[in-house]
Motif scaffolding. Structure first.
Motif, PDB file in Angstrom:
ATOM      1  N   PRO A 122       0.811  -1.218   0.000  1.00  0.00           N
ATOM      2  CA  PRO A 122       0.000   0.000   0.000  1.00  0.00           C
ATOM      3  C   PRO A 122       0.849   1.274   0.000  1.00  0.00           C
ATOM      4  O   PRO A 122       2.005   1.252   0.420  1.00  0.00           O
ATOM      5  N   PRO A 123       0.224   2.372  -0.477  1.00  0.00           N
ATOM      6  CA  PRO A 123       0.912   3.669  -0.448  1.00  0.00           C
ATOM      7  C   PRO A 123       1.041   4.174   0.985  1.00  0.00           C
ATOM      8  O   PRO A 123       0.628   3.498   1.941  1.00  0.00           O
ATOM      9  N   GLY A 124       1.601   5.380   1.151  1.00  0.00           N
ATOM     10  CA  GLY A 124       1.887   5.799   2.514  1.00  0.00           C
ATOM     11  C   GLY A 124       1.597   7.231   2.899  1.00  0.00           C
ATOM     12  O   GLY A 124       1.507   7.546   4.085  1.00  0.00           O
ATOM     13  N   HIS A 125       1.462   8.163   1.942  1.00  0.00           N
ATOM     14  CA  HIS A 125       1.574   9.576   2.313  1.00  0.00           C
ATOM     15  C   HIS A 125       0.389  10.137   3.089  1.00  0.00           C
ATOM     16  O   HIS A 125       0.474  11.249   3.599  1.00  0.00           O
ATOM     17  N   HIS A 126      -0.703   9.392   3.211  1.00  0.00           N
ATOM     18  CA  HIS A 126      -1.813   9.852   4.061  1.00  0.00           C
ATOM     19  C   HIS A 126      -1.670   9.387   5.510  1.00  0.00           C
ATOM     20  O   HIS A 126      -2.386   9.892   6.384  1.00  0.00           O
ATOM     21  N   ALA A 127      -0.812   8.433   5.778  1.00  0.00           N
ATOM     22  CA  ALA A 127      -0.669   7.914   7.143  1.00  0.00           C
ATOM     23  C   ALA A 127       0.005   8.961   8.026  1.00  0.00           C
ATOM     24  O   ALA A 127       1.155   9.336   7.802  1.00  0.00           O
ATOM     25  N   GLU A 128      -0.725   9.431   9.022  1.00  0.00           N
ATOM     26  CA  GLU A 128      -0.198  10.437   9.944  1.00  0.00           C
ATOM     27  C   GLU A 128       0.571   9.763  11.080  1.00  0.00           C
ATOM     28  O   GLU A 128       0.704   8.537  11.122  1.00  0.00           O
ATOM     29  N   HIS A 129       1.093  10.578  11.973  1.00  0.00           N
ATOM     30  CA  HIS A 129       1.907  10.048  13.076  1.00  0.00           C
ATOM     31  C   HIS A 129       1.186   8.942  13.836  1.00  0.00           C
ATOM     32  O   HIS A 129       1.798   7.936  14.221  1.00  0.00           O
ATOM     33  N   ASN A 168      -1.143  14.673   3.536  1.00  0.00           N
ATOM     34  CA  ASN A 168      -1.395  15.151   4.899  1.00  0.00           C
ATOM     35  C   ASN A 168      -0.554  14.438   5.940  1.00  0.00           C
ATOM     36  O   ASN A 168      -0.101  15.030   6.923  1.00  0.00           O
ATOM     37  N   GLY A 169      -0.340  13.145   5.746  1.00  0.00           N
ATOM     38  CA  GLY A 169       0.437  12.400   6.726  1.00  0.00           C
ATOM     39  C   GLY A 169       1.874  12.870   6.775  1.00  0.00           C
ATOM     40  O   GLY A 169       2.453  13.027   7.866  1.00  0.00           O
ATOM     41  N   THR A 170       2.460  13.100   5.621  1.00  0.00           N
ATOM     42  CA  THR A 170       3.838  13.578   5.570  1.00  0.00           C
ATOM     43  C   THR A 170       3.950  14.959   6.205  1.00  0.00           C
ATOM     44  O   THR A 170       4.908  15.234   6.945  1.00  0.00           O
ATOM     45  N   VAL A 171       2.980  15.824   5.934  1.00  0.00           N
ATOM     46  CA  VAL A 171       2.976  17.153   6.553  1.00  0.00           C
ATOM     47  C   VAL A 171       2.825  17.035   8.067  1.00  0.00           C
ATOM     48  O   VAL A 171       3.528  17.717   8.838  1.00  0.00           O
ATOM     49  N   ASP A 172       1.930  16.179   8.542  1.00  0.00           N
ATOM     50  CA  ASP A 172       1.740  15.991   9.981  1.00  0.00           C
ATOM     51  C   ASP A 172       3.042  15.571  10.654  1.00  0.00           C
ATOM     52  O   ASP A 172       3.415  16.092  11.714  1.00  0.00           O
ATOM     53  N   ILE A 173       3.754  14.654  10.038  1.00  0.00           N
ATOM     54  CA  ILE A 173       4.974  14.118  10.646  1.00  0.00           C
ATOM     55  C   ILE A 173       6.103  15.141  10.659  1.00  0.00           C
ATOM     56  O   ILE A 173       6.907  15.187  11.598  1.00  0.00           O
ATOM     57  N   PHE A 174       6.163  16.026   9.640  1.00  0.00           N
ATOM     58  CA  PHE A 174       7.305  16.943   9.521  1.00  0.00           C
ATOM     59  C   PHE A 174       6.970  18.406   9.767  1.00  0.00           C
ATOM     60  O   PHE A 174       7.841  19.259   9.591  1.00  0.00           O
ATOM     61  N   LYS A 175       5.765  18.705  10.200  1.00  0.00           N
ATOM     62  CA  LYS A 175       5.361  20.113  10.348  1.00  0.00           C
ATOM     63  C   LYS A 175       6.224  20.868  11.352  1.00  0.00           C
ATOM     64  O   LYS A 175       6.330  22.097  11.278  1.00  0.00           O
ATOM     65  N   GLN A 187      -5.061  18.596  -5.766  1.00  0.00           N
ATOM     66  CA  GLN A 187      -6.370  19.183  -6.050  1.00  0.00           C
ATOM     67  C   GLN A 187      -6.989  19.684  -4.749  1.00  0.00           C
ATOM     68  O   GLN A 187      -6.904  19.025  -3.709  1.00  0.00           O
ATOM     69  N   HIS A 188      -7.610  20.860  -4.811  1.00  0.00           N
ATOM     70  CA  HIS A 188      -8.214  21.451  -3.620  1.00  0.00           C
ATOM     71  C   HIS A 188      -9.418  22.316  -4.011  1.00  0.00           C
ATOM     72  O   HIS A 188      -9.340  23.042  -5.009  1.00  0.00           O
ATOM     73  N   PRO A 189     -10.524  22.233  -3.298  1.00  0.00           N
ATOM     74  CA  PRO A 189     -10.769  21.376  -2.135  1.00  0.00           C
ATOM     75  C   PRO A 189     -11.007  19.926  -2.550  1.00  0.00           C
ATOM     76  O   PRO A 189     -11.695  19.667  -3.531  1.00  0.00           O
ATOM     77  N   PHE A 190     -10.459  19.008  -1.771  1.00  0.00           N
ATOM     78  CA  PHE A 190     -10.507  17.600  -2.127  1.00  0.00           C
ATOM     79  C   PHE A 190      -9.996  16.791  -0.944  1.00  0.00           C
ATOM     80  O   PHE A 190      -9.391  17.343  -0.012  1.00  0.00           O
ATOM     81  N   TYR A 191     -10.227  15.490  -0.984  1.00  0.00           N
ATOM     82  CA  TYR A 191      -9.694  14.618   0.056  1.00  0.00           C
ATOM     83  C   TYR A 191      -8.181  14.809   0.190  1.00  0.00           C
ATOM     84  O   TYR A 191      -7.499  14.938  -0.820  1.00  0.00           O
ATOM     85  N   PRO A 192      -7.631  14.841   1.403  1.00  0.00           N
ATOM     86  CA  PRO A 192      -8.238  14.536   2.699  1.00  0.00           C
ATOM     87  C   PRO A 192      -8.672  15.777   3.492  1.00  0.00           C
ATOM     88  O   PRO A 192      -9.190  15.631   4.595  1.00  0.00           O
ATOM     89  N   GLU A 193      -8.390  16.963   2.956  1.00  0.00           N
ATOM     90  CA  GLU A 193      -8.763  18.212   3.619  1.00  0.00           C
ATOM     91  C   GLU A 193      -8.214  18.286   5.048  1.00  0.00           C
ATOM     92  O   GLU A 193      -8.892  18.695   5.981  1.00  0.00           O
ATOM     93  N   ARG A 194      -6.969  17.909   5.181  1.00  0.00           N
ATOM     94  CA  ARG A 194      -6.244  18.008   6.461  1.00  0.00           C
ATOM     95  C   ARG A 194      -4.872  18.620   6.186  1.00  0.00           C
ATOM     96  O   ARG A 194      -4.153  18.171   5.292  1.00  0.00           O
ATOM     97  N   TYR A 195      -4.514  19.640   6.928  1.00  0.00           N
ATOM     98  CA  TYR A 195      -3.200  20.291   6.849  1.00  0.00           C
ATOM     99  C   TYR A 195      -2.950  21.025   5.532  1.00  0.00           C
ATOM    100  O   TYR A 195      -1.819  21.438   5.262  1.00  0.00           O
TER     101      TYR A 195
END
Length: 307
Positions: A122-129, A168-175, A187-195
């Motif tokens: 599976p991919p990974g970039h949505h997985a947050e901390h 969003n997950g990558t941003v959460d981990i490195f913010k 694309q915006h607004p669009f999933y996941p609409e976090r960060y």
């Protein structure tokens, strides 16, 4: 040296059901096109290795893996959210996906491979901390980035994400880790609409309206990413390579094509040559039309391999 192509057949064992877009067919389509065009024979083909539990904890909460293991079904699927399901083999595949990214970093830093592409799922970039979501369990590229920072001579890393969905997950981990630059078009607004509206010097979010084309994408990359790279001067570049912004992809409404992916890959290769001693690792994220995904990956790999 050649470009490493890292994958594992067991990544296909993760199966969220016949109607789910994040399907084992994705990797099969990539391999078929690369073999048919002869490009596969030019690559250094390597088999993925498993991630170590302590490496998962580089990017994730201590109990993140344990919580997923407790939900793992003996048969069938169990949903962790409305889009993301575990089958009995999911964490086995996720471990190989994350392990591939770490393996790629090690090979490139050691000078064993010129650069690397991880054809994994599976991919990974949505997985947050502390949250699995958006088809993702472990954040492959985030784990690889932190692992890279532990290696001698790697003090700054840059992650470039051109998936149609915001990483969003990558941003959460490195913010709050300024040594890691995270640049993302989406694309915006669009999933996941976090960060997507977070304000940090090391987070370069580049939202695109639905139906934006390659001219919009290239303008954002030149106007936002290039100055950020020049300021950050990364010792290593990682790519979250999602190909679901392709105009034929069913998941979204951005209108990129193979030439746009070829262009952005060349730009990142040039940046790696200028700042990072050519150290570059790319990890597959999205892309849900198997045909457009496969040909987009072909374009990406042709640039990585120096065509």
């Amino acid at each position: 040296m050649t470009t490493a192509f890292i994958t594992h057949d067991d990544c296909g064992l993760h199966n969220m059901g016949p109607e789910h877009p994040e399907s084992p067919v994705r990797l099969l389509a990539i391999k078929k096109v690369l073999e048919k065009t002869g490009l596969m024979q030019e690559l250094e083909q390597l088999e993925s290795v498993h991630i170590l539990p302590e490496q998962i904890q580089l990017a994730h909460a201590h109990l993140h893996q344990k919580r997923l293991e407790m939900k793992l079904p003996e048969h069938g699927v169990v949903y962790t959210d409305e889009d993301t399901a575990l089958c009995p083999h999911s964490l086995h595949a996720a471990s190989l996906a994350a392990g591939s990214a770490v393996m790629a970093v090690n090979r490139v830093i050691a000078g064993k491979s010129q650069n690397a592409f991880c054809a994994v799922r599976p991919p990974g970039h949505h997985a947050e901390h502390n949250i699995p979501m958006g088809f993702c369990f472990y954040n492959n590229v985030a784990i690889a980035a932190i692992h890279a920072l532990q290696q001698p001579g790697i003090e700054r890393v840059a992650i470039f994400d051109f998936d149609v969905h915001h990483g969003n997950g990558t941003v959460d981990i490195f913010k709050d880790r300024p040594e890691v630059l995270v640049c993302s078009t989406f694309q915006h607004p669009f999933y996941p609409e976090r960060y997507s509206d977070i304000q940090r010097d090391n987070i370069i979010n580049c939202p695109m309206e639905a139906h934006s084309d390659g001219m919009v994408f290239r303008s954002l990359v030149e106007g936002k990413w290039l100055p950020a790279i020049q300021a950050h001067k990364p010792d290593m570049i990682l790519i979250s390579a999602g190909f679901d912004a392709h105009h034929e992809d069913p998941m979204a409404d951005i209108k990129l094509n193979e030439e746009d992916y070829r262009w952005v890959t060349q730009m990142l290769m040039d940046s790696a040559r200028t700042y990072s001693e050519n150290r570059l690792v790319s990890v597959l994220e999205g892309g849900y039309n198997p045909v457009s995904l496969a040909f987009s990956v072909q374009a990406h790999l042709e640039v990585l391999a120096g065509h």
